[in-house]
Design an enzyme around this catalytic site. Structure first.
Site, PDB file in Angstrom:
ATOM      1  N   LYS A   1       0.812  -6.216  -2.799  1.00  0.00           N
ATOM      2  CA  LYS A   1       1.152  -6.537  -1.409  1.00  0.00           C
ATOM      3  C   LYS A   1       0.581  -5.536  -0.416  1.00  0.00           C
ATOM      4  O   LYS A   1       0.402  -5.849   0.737  1.00  0.00           O
ATOM      5  CB  LYS A   1       2.651  -6.735  -1.167  1.00  0.00           C
ATOM      6  CG  LYS A   1       3.623  -5.876  -1.911  1.00  0.00           C
ATOM      7  CD  LYS A   1       5.037  -6.229  -1.469  1.00  0.00           C
ATOM      8  CE  LYS A   1       6.005  -6.143  -2.622  1.00  0.00           C
ATOM      9  NZ  LYS A   1       6.132  -4.795  -3.196  1.00  0.00           N
TER      10      LYS A   1
ATOM     11  N   LYS B   1      -4.795  -5.175 -10.016  1.00  0.00           N
ATOM     12  CA  LYS B   1      -3.654  -6.096  -9.917  1.00  0.00           C
ATOM     13  C   LYS B   1      -3.482  -6.614  -8.491  1.00  0.00           C
ATOM     14  O   LYS B   1      -3.833  -5.933  -7.525  1.00  0.00           O
ATOM     15  CB  LYS B   1      -2.374  -5.410 -10.408  1.00  0.00           C
ATOM     16  CG  LYS B   1      -1.826  -4.362  -9.478  1.00  0.00           C
ATOM     17  CD  LYS B   1      -0.356  -4.087  -9.795  1.00  0.00           C
ATOM     18  CE  LYS B   1       0.227  -3.223  -8.690  1.00  0.00           C
ATOM     19  NZ  LYS B   1       1.629  -3.332  -8.500  1.00  0.00           N
TER      20      LYS B   1
ATOM     21  N   LYS C   1      -2.900   4.783  -6.514  1.00  0.00           N
ATOM     22  CA  LYS C   1      -2.578   4.655  -5.089  1.00  0.00           C
ATOM     23  C   LYS C   1      -3.226   5.741  -4.246  1.00  0.00           C
ATOM     24  O   LYS C   1      -3.608   5.488  -3.111  1.00  0.00           O
ATOM     25  CB  LYS C   1      -1.057   4.654  -4.868  1.00  0.00           C
ATOM     26  CG  LYS C   1      -0.446   3.317  -5.219  1.00  0.00           C
ATOM     27  CD  LYS C   1       0.888   3.088  -4.576  1.00  0.00           C
ATOM     28  CE  LYS C   1       1.317   1.652  -4.845  1.00  0.00           C
ATOM     29  NZ  LYS C   1       2.649   1.343  -4.418  1.00  0.00           N
TER      30      LYS C   1
HETATM   31  N1  AQP Z   1       0.092  -8.162  -9.837  1.00  0.00           N
HETATM   32  C1  AQP Z   1       1.268  -8.195 -10.455  1.00  0.00           C
HETATM   33  N2  AQP Z   1       1.429  -8.938 -11.578  1.00  0.00           N
HETATM   34  C2  AQP Z   1       2.622  -8.997 -12.206  1.00  0.00           C
HETATM   35  N3  AQP Z   1       3.736  -8.346 -11.769  1.00  0.00           N
HETATM   36  C3  AQP Z   1       3.616  -7.600 -10.657  1.00  0.00           C
HETATM   37  N4  AQP Z   1       4.484  -6.847  -9.967  1.00  0.00           N
HETATM   38  C4  AQP Z   1       3.874  -6.308  -8.899  1.00  0.00           C
HETATM   39  N5  AQP Z   1       2.595  -6.683  -8.864  1.00  0.00           N
HETATM   40  C5  AQP Z   1       2.388  -7.485  -9.943  1.00  0.00           C
HETATM   41  C6  AQP Z   1       5.888  -6.665 -10.337  1.00  0.00           C
HETATM   42  O1  AQP Z   1       6.679  -7.044  -9.219  1.00  0.00           O
HETATM   43  C7  AQP Z   1       7.855  -6.239  -9.210  1.00  0.00           C
HETATM   44  C8  AQP Z   1       8.059  -5.673  -7.846  1.00  0.00           C
HETATM   45  O2  AQP Z   1       6.996  -4.814  -7.504  1.00  0.00           O
HETATM   46  P1  AQP Z   1       7.250  -3.671  -6.462  1.00  0.00           P
HETATM   47  O3  AQP Z   1       7.528  -4.248  -5.159  1.00  0.00           O
HETATM   48  O4  AQP Z   1       8.279  -2.743  -6.973  1.00  0.00           O
HETATM   49  O5  AQP Z   1       5.956  -2.826  -6.360  1.00  0.00           O
HETATM   50  P2  AQP Z   1       4.632  -2.774  -7.113  1.00  0.00           P
HETATM   51  O6  AQP Z   1       4.841  -2.893  -8.575  1.00  0.00           O
HETATM   52  O7  AQP Z   1       3.911  -1.564  -6.659  1.00  0.00           O
HETATM   53  O8  AQP Z   1       3.994  -4.121  -6.565  1.00  0.00           O
HETATM   54  P3  AQP Z   1       3.001  -4.398  -5.401  1.00  0.00           P
HETATM   55  O9  AQP Z   1       3.093  -5.809  -5.022  1.00  0.00           O
HETATM   56  O10 AQP Z   1       1.651  -3.901  -5.776  1.00  0.00           O
HETATM   57  O11 AQP Z   1       3.556  -3.560  -4.195  1.00  0.00           O
HETATM   58  P4  AQP Z   1       2.914  -2.404  -3.379  1.00  0.00           P
HETATM   59  O12 AQP Z   1       1.574  -2.877  -3.007  1.00  0.00           O
HETATM   60  O13 AQP Z   1       3.849  -2.238  -2.222  1.00  0.00           O
HETATM   61  O14 AQP Z   1       2.879  -1.188  -4.267  1.00  0.00           O
HETATM   62  C9  AQP Z   1       7.683  -5.154 -10.265  1.00  0.00           C
HETATM   63  O15 AQP Z   1       8.436  -5.507 -11.410  1.00  0.00           O
HETATM   64  C10 AQP Z   1       6.223  -5.196 -10.568  1.00  0.00           C
HETATM   65  O16 AQP Z   1       5.957  -4.823 -11.891  1.00  0.00           O
END
Ligand code: AQP
Length: 329
Positions: free
Chosen positions: A200, A197, A115
Site C-alpha cells: 500500500k 510484493k 523499506k
Molecule cells: N503483497 C502481499 N501479499 C500477501 N499478503 C500481504 N500482506 C501485505 N502485503 C501482502 C499481509 O497483509 C497484512 C497486513 O499488512 P500490514 O498492513 O501490516 O503491512 P505490510 O505487511 O507492510 O503490508 P503493506 O500493504 O505492504 O503495507 P505498507 O506498504 O504500509 O508497509 C499482513 O498480514 C501482511 O503479511
C-alpha cells in the site's frame, strides 16, 4: 470443557488496503474466526513508523475496520480494536526492548532493509523497532496462532524468540505463538513489478489493486500490468513471474485452480487473459464495495470502543504478570 485457541493479527492504516492484504491475510481470518477466539487490531502505532497525513489518518483507521467488516469479520464474534486505545502495547514493547530484543535481531529484519534501502542511518528508530511492537501486540493476548502474509513470517519468528528469552530470564509468562500463512496467496506481487510484493505504500498506484478501486480503474491497472516474454499463459514463477502472479490472483478470486485456468486460456494471448482477470476482479470489488459502503463512521467508532473494552483487561493482565516477574512494583 474445550477451550478455543486464540488468533491475533492486524493491518496498518497506512493507505489503501489492497487485494494482497485481503488474499494474504484477511480472507483467512474470516475462515478462522469460527474456530478461534479472534482478535483483530488496527495497528495505528505501526503505521506512524512512516509519516502519515494527520488530515487523512483518522479516516484511514476507520477504513481498515470497514474492510474487516466487508470481508466478513463479525464484531460480535471477534474483538476489533485500535492499537493506540490499549496502552499496554507500547508499555510491553518498551519492556521487550529492554528485556529481550537485541540490535543484532533487528538488523536481520528484511522488511526494514527493504523499506529503508540505502538510507538506513536516517531511518526512524520506530521503523527499526517495529518488530518489537509487533511482538508486544501478539504476546499480550496469549496468542496461539498469528495468521499473516509471508512478509510478516520473520517478525513472528522474532516474537517467538523474544518470548522464549523473556520466559527463560524471568519465568514463564508468554505463550509461544505459531505463524500461519495461506498455502497460495501468501505473497501477492506488484502489478508493476512481479518481483516485489504488492504494497500500500508503493510509490505508484499501478503497483496495487486497492479494495476501493472501481472495477473500471482496476481493469485499467490489470490491462497495463507488466507481463513476461512469450505469449503463453503458464504458471512458472521463475520464467514467468508476472503471469504466475496474475494466475494466482485469478485462481484465488474465481475459485478455479491454476491448471484449469491454463487450459482455459491455452492458445489465447495475454490480452484475453487479462480481460478475463479484469472481469473476475471487477465482480469481486463490486460485491466487496457494496458491503464496505454500508457502514457509517459512527458505527465503526462504536465497534472500536467496544473492542478496546474487551481487549484491555486481557492485555493488562499479561502486562501485570510481566511487571510482577520483573519486580516492577
Ligand atoms: N503483497 C502481499 N501479499 C500477501 N499478503 C500481504 N500482506 C501485505 N502485503 C501482502 C499481509 O497483509 C497484512 C497486513 O499488512 P500490514 O498492513 O501490516 O503491512 P505490510 O505487511 O507492510 O503490508 P503493506 O500493504 O505492504 O503495507 P505498507 O506498504 O504500509 O508497509 C499482513 O498480514 C501482511 O503479511
Amino acid at each position: 470443557m474445550e477451550t478455543k485457541k486464540t488468533i491475533f493479527s492486524g493491518v496498518q492504516p497506512s493507505g489503501s488496503l489492497h487485494i494482497g492484504n485481503y488474499l494474504g491475510a484477511i480472507a483467512q481470518w474470516v475462515e478462522m474466526q469460527k474456530d478461534y477466539n479472534s482478535i483483530f487490531c488496527v495497528v495505528d502505532y505501526h503505521a506512524i513508523t512512516v509519516r502519515q497525513d494527520p488530515k487523512r489518518f483518522g479516516e484511514q483507521i476507520l477504513d481498515v475496520v470497514k474492510t474487516y467488516l466487508a470481508a466478513g469479520i463479525d464484531p460480535k464474534k471477534s474483538i476489533i480494536f485500535q492499537q493506540s486505545h490499549v496502552t499496554a502495547h507500547t508499555e510491553l514493547a518498551w519492556i521487550l526492548n529492554c528485556a529481550g530484543a537485541r540490535v543484532a535481531d533487528l538488523n536481520k529484519m528484511t522488511q526494514f532493509k527493504e523499506k529503508v534501502g540505502e538510507s538506513k542511518e536516517s531511518a526512524g528508530v520506530g521503523l527499526f523497532d517495529y518488530p518489537v511492537l509487533m511482538a508486544a501486540d501478539i504476546l499480550l493476548y496469549n496468542t496461539d496462532v498469528v495468521p499473516v502474509g509471508e512478509d510478516q513470517k520473520q517478525h513472528v519468528e522474532l516474537t517467538r524468540d523474544l518470548a522464549k528469552r523473556f520466559n527463560n530470564a524471568y519465568g514463564e509468562v508468554f505463550k509461544i505463538p505459531d505463524v500461519k500463512m495461506q498455502k497460495e496467496g501468501a505473497r501477492i506481487m506488484g502489478l508493476d513489478d512481479p518481483l516485489k510484493k504488492m504494497s500500500k505504500s508503493a510509490t505508484s498506484p499501478a503497483n496495487y489493486i486497492a479494495l476501493t478501486d472501481t472495477p473500471e480503474a482496476a481493469a485499467k491497472k490489470i490491462m497495463r500490468a507488466v507481463t513476461d516474454s512469450g505469449a503463453e499463459i503458464k504458471y512458472d514463477k521463475e520464467e514467468k513471474p508476472a503471469i504466475a502472479n496474475l494466475l494466482n490472483i485469478y485462481s484465488l478470486l474465481s475459485g478455479k485452480n491454476v491448471k484449469d485456468l491454463e487450459k482455459e486460456f491455452k492458445g489465447k494471448g495475454y490480452g484475453d487473459f487479462k480481460k478475463g482477470l479484469a472481469e473476475v476482479v471487477g465482480n469481486f470489488l463490486a460485491d466487496f464495495q457494496k458491503k464496505y459502503n454500508q457502514y457509517g463512521d459512527k458505527d465503526i467508532k462504536d465497534i472500536l470502543e467496544h473492542g478496546a473494552k474487551r481487549a484491555r483487561p486481557i492485555a493488562e493482565e499479561t502486562l501485570r504478570r510481566v511487571k510482577e516477574k520483573m519486580g516492577i512494583i
